[in-house]
Design a protein around this motif. Structure first.
Motif, PDB file in Angstrom:
ATOM      1  N   ASP A 102      49.876  43.252  33.277  1.00 24.45           N
ATOM      2  CA  ASP A 102      49.232  44.449  34.041  1.00 24.45           C
ATOM      3  C   ASP A 102      47.920  44.510  33.662  1.00 24.45           C
ATOM      4  O   ASP A 102      47.432  44.917  32.587  1.00 24.45           O
ATOM      5  N   GLU A 103      47.034  43.999  34.352  1.00 23.91           N
ATOM      6  CA  GLU A 103      45.620  43.955  34.082  1.00 23.91           C
ATOM      7  C   GLU A 103      45.195  43.706  32.513  1.00 23.91           C
ATOM      8  O   GLU A 103      44.557  44.600  32.051  1.00 23.91           O
TER       9      GLU A 103
ATOM     10  N   THR B 274      51.003  48.495  39.941  1.00 29.07           N
ATOM     11  CA  THR B 274      51.795  48.467  38.508  1.00 29.07           C
ATOM     12  C   THR B 274      53.201  48.769  38.718  1.00 29.07           C
ATOM     13  O   THR B 274      54.123  48.416  37.921  1.00 29.07           O
TER      14      THR B 274
HETATM   15 MG   LIG Z   1      47.973  50.172  37.577  1.00 30.51          MG
END
Ligand SMILES: [Mg+2]
Ligand SMILES: Nc1ncnc2c1ncn2[C@@H]1O[C@H](COP(=O)(O)OP(=O)(O)OP(=O)(O)O)[C@@H](O)[C@H]1O
Lengths: 291, 384, 411
Positions: free
Chosen positions: A207-208, A81
């Motif tokens: 991000d995910e 991240t």
């Molecule tokens: Mg993360």
């Protein structure tokens, strides 16, 4: 390390004040992958990010190729991240975060003194792990970004186009004035993607994006990513190996180093990473023998 | 569709964002204003207090010269009555300033021509003015506050303030803590949802209304219990009790917050050892929340000290040094209200004394507030 | 085998203790409720009740041809007035405004005030009125033989509409209510933008520096400074130092600037503004803190600037909290008395305030003054004024609750 690259990045940094002199370098320098020439939209050079005294990622050198999907994988806490957020200067919103090194976007260092983070984020959009629509109508969610950037065209058309591109139009076209929160989690995430592409960025960082979604919604978003990849450069962080294998063209593997600082240990075509990785740690990780 | 930027310019360069900068600057000024207010308070209180201690206020002693005065000679005769003149007093006859060395009935021995003035001859019946300069020692340790005769000892005002605050804390502390324990450890969420708003209503009642309550309800109540001879119409006890009622919601809600912040696991541990609910509450939860409770009490004390209208209405006018809560005594705040109501002329000693009292009050409460903030911060560190 | 249990069997004692203390805790809570009830009872008790009136002339004797005083025409009333007052007094009123130009109501009031001249001799509380009627009548007959008994609701529509008066029978709170509204308007206009701005700065912009911490500690401390200190500050700064401005003299708005001397509505409003500013700041900070960071991230991720983010997302999602906090702070300002006494609210004015540079009195000031009077009948009108004040506050708080419900967001 390729000397030519260091050279070029340094030169670009020093030349950005006179854009005409770097014009020949636009829209990005070239690198060879499997013999084919590729445009590089984003490159990181010696990228280090600190939180206070804590070094979160160390010396990341990565190229993100235009109109390709690059996946970043690695165990929790290794700085995925952090890396992603440093690609569009979102990390600056963390007061204690500090970034060193260079991130070249189409040949310009986005960390150069004169660069405006606001401009950077307009061109490098972001989709977050948890869907975070604005507590406004679906329409406003999409239109707001365009409006603040002084969009002159037809807003309705833009909203429709963005929603269509995010494969959400059919589901919401009759309730554009309802709150973004009235949607399901998967729809919300697609709304966020639509919102991101409405300002026509060149890169989308994710991000995910599917971590809060069920398999069906995940599948739709993966489909969507593949479609978007024809236009956008996409960087996705994921914990899901199958997802990385399914959607991405390239994969970067990150790992915690000896001193708890995250580092990039391998970068290659996704195929290679998942079939014959060079690093045994990558192999352990992608085959599930690790963490 | 193109991936080009909306405006077509590929430059990432910063543009001047005047509006952003302007807004940020303005907002910063808003924040900084608070510091300005504090500085303003300090300057205003400080400056006027300094003039309280430094300016010589001339007050007619009402004792005119009873005998002609030569330009030389150290003995003067003054009229009877008027203000008491003592050794050490600075007096002025016309332009000449003198210091009284000793007093013998109507005869004063003086040192003449002080403070750069020249001894001169003065005729009979000239008025004698007495200087009212207040020393810091007299201000802080003097036991009499009577501006008419130049006595500025703040002690009676301070003791009255302490009296009302002590009574208030004696009411609010046990009651507030009990309420907090009940609400956080015993009450069902339904009971809580009814009781808390009631306490909030109590917190929202203007102090002037509570002052009225003190005078027309609490005082008659005290008088009917203890007798009209014991309890004066205006008394610090009644004011103190009502101040206690005023700060009760503050104590109980802050204390309840502190108690609720104690982790559930701690209670579970106590119950698992076979402790009763009371034992858990009093021996485990209360000690664990101690600093939060302390902060609440300190803050409440500070509120009690600064409370004005209740004492102005119910505690009585006129400073008195008394330890009897059934007698009238004027607090610092009560005194400020009484002398400032009406047309207070600037630069009079009364006007200046207001700031000196204000300064004492300000530091007392500021000190308590800062301690309370410290304690709260420490408390937060423990559990977060 | 038979080990001795080292614990004494004290469970019952401990349980009994638990029950006893539970009762104590519960009782304390009930005390709070009792106090509130006592307070309301006390105010209502004083607001209604019998009063003994002594009249100079029995109005029945003024009836003309069997027509009661209340029914008489303007001319008849004017004649009665002329017949019953001294020639000098009549001339004075006549030169002030000829009787032919006065309305019937005005003349009727004059007859009441100057001819019938009702005087309150004694008032009783509602409780006494309801349950001790016999004692009241006995006392009336014994002490005030000529007086007549009348039931008063001290809080009545006229009370709210009449200006101030030194006669409790004709006193009203109109001047005070208007004064309160004026002062509060200035307070809000001054404090709300600045306080909200400060809260935004502290939550959204302020870097983690010593200066920021100093500002924050400062604001927290200011919230605890006694209100009377703000009064002293206002007296020195707004009333005295800024007198040319606060008296309106620099704007040439007031003919005779010495009348108000800087002790004006605007000085009062600014003083109360300073007083509630820290409270609004702290409440607004809480509201802004409650806006989730994911919203800010979403906005920045789209390339919004900081102000665009704040204006479009942070403020709309915290405005309910900010407004609620502001209303609560304003309620506090509405009830504040001490600082206004210190900066010199007028003790007696009978004209409506007509602008920020007017002299003023406010509802709490009025209550304070009436409460401080020794005569019992002023207690009654003070109680009536208290009810008016509490109703005003209730309205404000209801508004706060409505706002909170209306704009509450889920994220
Ligand atoms: Mg993360
Ligand atoms: N705001 C922050 N302040 C301080 N440290 C942080 C912050 N954000 C991240 N870190 C630290 O930086 C390191 C990397 O965090 P990061 O969030 O980038 O990991 P990640 O790879 O995304 O993990 P995950 O897969 O769990 O999301 C961690 O050790 C984390 O504790």
């Amino acid at each position: 390390m390729d000397e030519r690259l260091v050279d070029s990045s340094d030169r670009v940094v020093s030349l950005t004040e006179t854009p005409d002199m770097v014009a020949h370098d636009q829209p990005g320098s070239r690198t060879e992958t499997n013999g084919a020439p590729q445009e590089r939209t984003l490159e990181t050079r010696d990228l280090r990010v600190y939180y206070g005294d804590f070094l979160a990622i160390r010396d990341v050198d990565l190229d993100f190729l235009s109109r390709k999907i690059t996946a970043i994988i690695g165990p929790s806490g290794c700085g995925k991240t952090t890396l992603l957020r440093s690609l569009n200067r979102m990390n600056e919103l963390v007061p204690i975060a500090r970034t060193e090194g260079h991130v070249m976007f189409q040949g310009q260092d986005i960390y150069a003194e004169h660069v405006d983070p606001v401009e950077v984020r307009r061109r490098i959009g972001m989709v977050f792990q948890k869907p975070n629509p604005f507590p406004k109508s679906i329409y406003e969610n999409i239109a707001w970004g365009a409006r603040i950037h002084g969009y002159k065209g037809e807003l309705d058309a833009l909203v429709e186009e963005s929603l269509k591109r995010a494969a959400l139009w059919e589901e919401v076209k009759d309730k554009l004035d309802q709150s973004g929160y009235s949607l399901s989690g998967g729809q919300q995430q697609r709304l966020c993607i639509a919102r991101a592409i409405a300002v026509r960025p060149e890169v989308i960082l994710m991000d995910e994006p599917c971590s809060a979604l069920d398999p069906v919604a995940t599948f739709r978003i993966e489909e969507l990513m593949r479609e978007l990849a024809s236009i956008y450069t996409i960087v996705i962080v994921t914990h899901n190996m199958q997802q990385a294998a399914r959607v991405s063209d390239f994969t970067a593997m990150m790992m915690l180093g000896e001193d708890k600082a995250g580092e990039m240990i391998e970068y290659d075509e996704t195929n290679t990473i998942f079939t014959r990785p060079a690093d045994p740690r990558t192999e352990d990780y992608v085959t599930g023998r690790f963490g | 569709m193109t991936t080009k930027a909306l405006d077509g310019a590929p430059s990432l360069a910063k543009r001047p964002r005047l509006r952003e900068a302007g807004i940020q600057g303005f907002l910063f000024l808003c924040g900084a204003l608070s510091v300005l207010i504090t500085v303003g308070i300090l300057i205003v209180l400080g400056k006027e207090s300094v003039s309280f201690f430094t300016t010589q206020q001339w007050e007619n002693s009402n004792r005119p010269l009873a005998q002609e005065l030569e330009a030389v000679g150290a003995s003067i005769r003054v009229g009877e009555g008027g203000a008491t003149l003592r050794a050490g007093d600075i007096i002025r006859v016309r332009d000449e300033i003198m210091e009284v060395v000793s007093v013998d009935g109507q005869t004063l021995t003086v040192v003449r021509g002080l403070q750069g003035t020249e001894p001169a001859a003065h005729e009979t019946d000239l008025e004698i003015f007495r200087s009212n300069r207040v020393t810091l020692g007299e201000f802080l340790a003097g036991t009499e506050w009577n501006p008419q005769i130049g006595r500025f000892g703040i002690l009676p005002l301070v003791t009255a303030t302490l009296m009302t605050s002590t009574v208030a804390m004696m009411v609010a502390l046990p009651l507030g803590l009990s309420i907090a324990i009940y609400l956080s450890e015993y009450a069902s969420s339904r009971a809580r949802s009814i009781l808390k708003p009631i306490l909030e209503i109590l917190a929202g009642i203007p102090t002037v209304v509570l002052g009225y309550f003190a005078l027309t309800f609490m005082t008659p109540l005290l008088r009917s219990v203890f007798g009209n001879d014991t309890v004066e119409i205006y008394n610090t006890g009644s004011a103190g009790i009502v101040i206690g009622i005023l700060i009760l919601p503050l104590v109980s809600s802050m204390s309840e917050d502190a108690l609720s912040a104690v982790p559930r696991t701690l209670r579970a541990a106590a119950y698992a050892l076979g402790a009763t609910r009371l034992e858990t509450a009093v021996r485990v939860v209360v000690p664990a929340a101690f600093s939060g409770l302390a902060a609440a009490f300190i803050l409440a004390t500070s509120r009690a000290i600064g409370e004005t209208m209740i004492v102005a209405i119910a505690a009585g006018a006129g400073p008195a040094l008394t330890a009897n809560p059934f007698q009238a005594a004027e607090t610092m705040t009560g005194h400020i209200v009484r002398i400032s109501g009406g047309d207070l002329s600037y630069d009079s000693i009364d006007y200046n004394s207001l700031f000196a009292i204000g300064l004492v009050l300000f530091f007392m409460t500021l000190f308590l507030n800062i301690i309370s903030q410290r304690v709260v911060r420490r408390f937060r560190e423990v559990y977060e | 085998m038979n080990e001795i249990n080292p614990f004494e069997g004290n469970t019952r004692r401990r349980r009994r203790q638990g029950i006893a203390w539970r009762f104590v805790f519960q009782a304390s809570t009930i005390v709070g409720i009792i106090v509130l009830t006592a307070l309301l009872y006390n105010v209502i008790n004083e607001s209604f009740g019998l009063a003994a009136l002594e009249l100079e002339i029995d109005p029945a004797s003024l009836a003309v041809d069997g027509v009661a005083l209340e029914e008489l025409s303007q001319e008849q009333l004017a004649q009665i007035f002329q017949a019953n007052v001294s020639a000098g007094l009549y001339r004075r009123y006549a030169t002030e405004k000829p009787f032919t130009e006065r309305t019937r109501e005005e003349v009727y009031d004059l007859v009441q005030e100057r001819v019938i001249r009702p005087q309150l001799v004694k008032t009783w509380t509602l409780f006494e009125t309801l349950f001790e009627r016999d004692a009241i009548e006995a006392e009336l007959a014994e002490k005030y033989p000529g007086a007549r008994l009348q039931f008063f609701s001290w809080l009545n529509p006229e009370f709210v509409q009449r200006p101030q008066s030194s006669d409790p029978l004709r006193a009203g709170v109109r001047t005070a209510i208007l004064g309160s509204l004026w002062v509060i308007a200035i307070t809000v206009i001054f404090a709300f933008p600045i306080a909200t701005g400060a809260a935004i700065y502290l939550e959204e912009y302020a870097p983690e520096t010593r200066l920021t911490r100093l500002i924050q500690t400062n604001i927290n401390s200011l919230a605890g400074v006694p209100s009377i200190i703000y009064g002293i500050l206002g007296l020195a700064i707004f009333v005295r130092f800024m007198q040319p401005i606060t008296s309106g003299a620099v704007f040439g708005l007031v003919d005779d600037p010495t009348t108000a001397n800087g002790r004006t509505i605007i000085a009062a409003g600014l003083t109360l503004g300073l007083l509630i500013m820290p409270i609004i700041i702290i409440n607004a900070q809480e509201a802004i803190k409650a806006v989730p960071n994911s919203l800010r991230n979403a906005s920045y991720g789209l390339g919004a600037t900081q102000w665009e983010t704040i204006w479009s997302h942070v403020l709309p999602n915290s405005i309910a909290g900010i407004l609620t906090g502001t209303i609560l702070a304003v309620s506090r300002a509405v009830g504040e008395t001490a600082p206004l006494v210190v900066i010199g609210a007028s003790t007696f004015i009978t004209f409506d305030p007509d602008g920020p540079f007017s002299k003023f009195t406010t509802l709490p000031i009025q209550i304070f003054q009436w409460t401080s009077r020794p005569q019992a009948e002023f207690r009654n009108i003070a109680a009536a004024a208290i009810i008016a004040l509490l109703l005003l506050l209730l309205a404000l708080n209801a508004a706060a609750v409505l706002l909170r419900n209306r704009y509450s967001h889920r994220y």
